[in-house]
Scaffold this active site. Structure first.
Site, mmCIF file in Angstrom:
data_model
loop_
_atom_site.group_PDB
_atom_site.id
_atom_site.type_symbol
_atom_site.label_atom_id
_atom_site.label_comp_id
_atom_site.label_asym_id
_atom_site.label_seq_id
_atom_site.Cartn_x
_atom_site.Cartn_y
_atom_site.Cartn_z
ATOM 1 C CG HIS A 100 -31.076 24.394 -23.020
ATOM 2 N ND1 HIS A 100 -29.944 23.930 -22.389
ATOM 3 C CD2 HIS A 100 -31.132 25.714 -22.749
ATOM 4 C CE1 HIS A 100 -29.350 24.931 -21.767
ATOM 5 N NE2 HIS A 100 -30.061 26.029 -21.962
ATOM 6 C CG ASP B 125 -31.384 28.585 -19.762
ATOM 7 O OD1 ASP B 125 -30.555 28.005 -19.048
ATOM 8 O OD2 ASP B 125 -31.197 28.815 -20.964
ATOM 9 C CG HIS C 22 -23.461 27.260 -25.736
ATOM 10 N ND1 HIS C 22 -23.461 28.629 -25.902
ATOM 11 C CD2 HIS C 22 -24.656 26.950 -25.159
ATOM 12 C CE1 HIS C 22 -24.609 29.122 -25.437
ATOM 13 N NE2 HIS C 22 -25.344 28.123 -24.996
ATOM 14 C CG ASP D 212 -31.945 28.829 -25.066
ATOM 15 O OD1 ASP D 212 -31.852 28.588 -23.854
ATOM 16 O OD2 ASP D 212 -31.144 29.575 -25.656
ATOM 17 C CD GLU E 90 -26.656 26.640 -21.439
ATOM 18 O OE1 GLU E 90 -26.784 26.981 -22.612
ATOM 19 O OE2 GLU E 90 -27.374 27.075 -20.511
ATOM 20 C CG HIS F 291 -29.685 25.101 -26.459
ATOM 21 N ND1 HIS F 291 -28.775 24.321 -25.817
ATOM 22 C CD2 HIS F 291 -29.391 26.381 -26.075
ATOM 23 C CE1 HIS F 291 -27.971 25.071 -25.081
ATOM 24 N NE2 HIS F 291 -28.322 26.330 -25.229
#
Length: 397
Positions: free
Chosen positions: A20, A22, A191, A320, A123, A212
């Protein structure tokens, strides 16, 4: 120094598959997707955790680029398509460094070529807008995992950081998982609420991932994985990819964040407010209460525990980067992975262990999902189910 040299040598053979990153969202928010303004050929802005030289220095051989969009996005499908477009533009711009990848075979081909295999993960289930057709469309565009929720619930699944509503997965949520299995799209349980994790493991016929997430027994945060879920990974074949975000890995940072948020609310401000007044209040709090700092050792503690509970065959890494404001000391950006491996070497992890952690487990789970899909596609047609048919009128939230 010897352990660090040994770690770098191992990464040349078995580079990191990171679950992961971003960067696409950072490029959207900080530069409006202007790839000249924030050029990852050699970022000198100080704004990013990620650029090509640091990926090389960190021994990254494959990266799942997150095509994340906010839960508050008014048109999440369109915004997700923009994120996918960003990744494709990066691939077109840097073909000597970044290799498009859809399969486990593509990972291996990129490794032989010395390029960084580039995959995509969406995500948050809000990106499919309650539509299995949209799910299939994202897969066709190259998305290879879907995180079932982000910070907020979706109509068919509960998030780790929202008030429970579905009690895990609804009937439509289970159908989403089954359709992902049929496609060969990895089910990502970062999450999501623990109830959703358990329901997804019950519903999935393919290995799952946590792209993650870290261990809840080491740091009690709802974003982390409970031990009873880690214990189920060997039977499922899945992989839990440890994350580096300080407020998810260091208990003192969790407690500090709770206190900081309470301080914001006490001043009549939302804890995510970034207005000048909110920042003044926040800086004053931080001056009185210095932020706790995570380290490489903090992350290694999670991996030691996750290995004890799930086993070495079910661990990976998902840093992350560019999705968090703060990082641990020694893991400041994507060049830091050798420091983590060096720490694990000093703790007695073998080269064979580290090869599984960095490359082999993540490559295996992607290939296993492809194998399951190949079988399912001989017996199951694309699902035409709707959330209204399975769950009744769509709920908000």
């Amino acid at each position: 120094m010897a352990a660090l040299d040994e770690a770098r040598a191992l990464l040349r053979e078995f580079p990191v598959v990171d679950g992961h990153n971003d960067l696409p969202w950072a490029l959207r928010k900080q530069a409006g997707y202007d790839l000249d303004a924030l050029d990852i050929a050699d970022d000198r802005s100080g704004q990013l955790h990620t650029d090509l030289p640091r990926l090389r220095a960190g021994g990254v051989g494959a990266q799942y680029w997150s095509v994340y969009v906010s839960c508050e996005e008014p048109d999440p499908v369109a915004a997700t398509l923009e994120q996918i477009d960003c990744v494709r533009r990066l691939l077109d711009r840097y073909p000597a460094d970044l290799a498009p990848a859809l399969t486990a075979a593509d990972l291996e081909a990129a490794r032989r070529e010395g390029r960084i295999a580039s995959l995509m993960g969406a995500e948050g289930g809000h990106s499919i807008a309650n539509s299995l057709g949209t799910l299939r469309g994202l897969y066709a565009l190259g998305v290879r995992y879907l995180t079932l929720t982000h910070n907020d619930n979706v109509d068919w699944a509960d998030s780790a950081t929202d008030e429970p509503k579905a009690g895990g997965l609804t009937a439509f949520g289970r159908e989403v998982v089954r359709e992902m299995n049929r496609l060969g799209m990895l089910v990502d349980l970062s999450h999501v609420a623990a109830t959703t994790m358990r329901d997804a493991l019950d519903a999935s016929s393919a290995p799952v991932i946590f792209s993650h997430s870290s261990a809840r027994a080491v740091c009690d945060h709802p974003r982390n994985i409970p031990d009873d879920v880690l214990e189920r990974l060997p039977a499922n074949g899945g992989v839990a990819m440890v994350t580096f975000v300080p407020k998810f890995v260091l208990q003192a940072a969790v407690d500090w964040t709770v206190a900081a948020d309470e301080n914001m609310r006490a001043h009549g401000l939302h804890h995510l407010d970034t207005s000048p007044e909110a920042m003044r209040v926040h800086r004053a709090f931080e001056e009185r209460n210095p932020r706790p700092v995570a380290t490489v050792s903090t992350v290694a503690d999670h991996l030691d525990h996750m290995r004890e509970v799930a086993g070495i065959d079910h661990l990976g890494i998902g840093g992350d980067y560019d999705g968090t404001a703060f990082t641990p000391d020694g893991l400041d950006d994507v060049s830091g992975y050798p420091n983590l491996l060096a720490e694990l070497l000093t703790r007695g992890w073998s080269k064979a262990d580290l090869a599984k952690l960095t490359w082999q487990n993540a490559a295996r789970v992607l290939g296993a999902a492809e194998d399951v899909a190949r079988d399912l596609q001989t017996t199951r047609a694309p699902s035409l189910a709707t959330i209204e048919a399975l769950d009744g009128p769509a709920r908000t939230g």
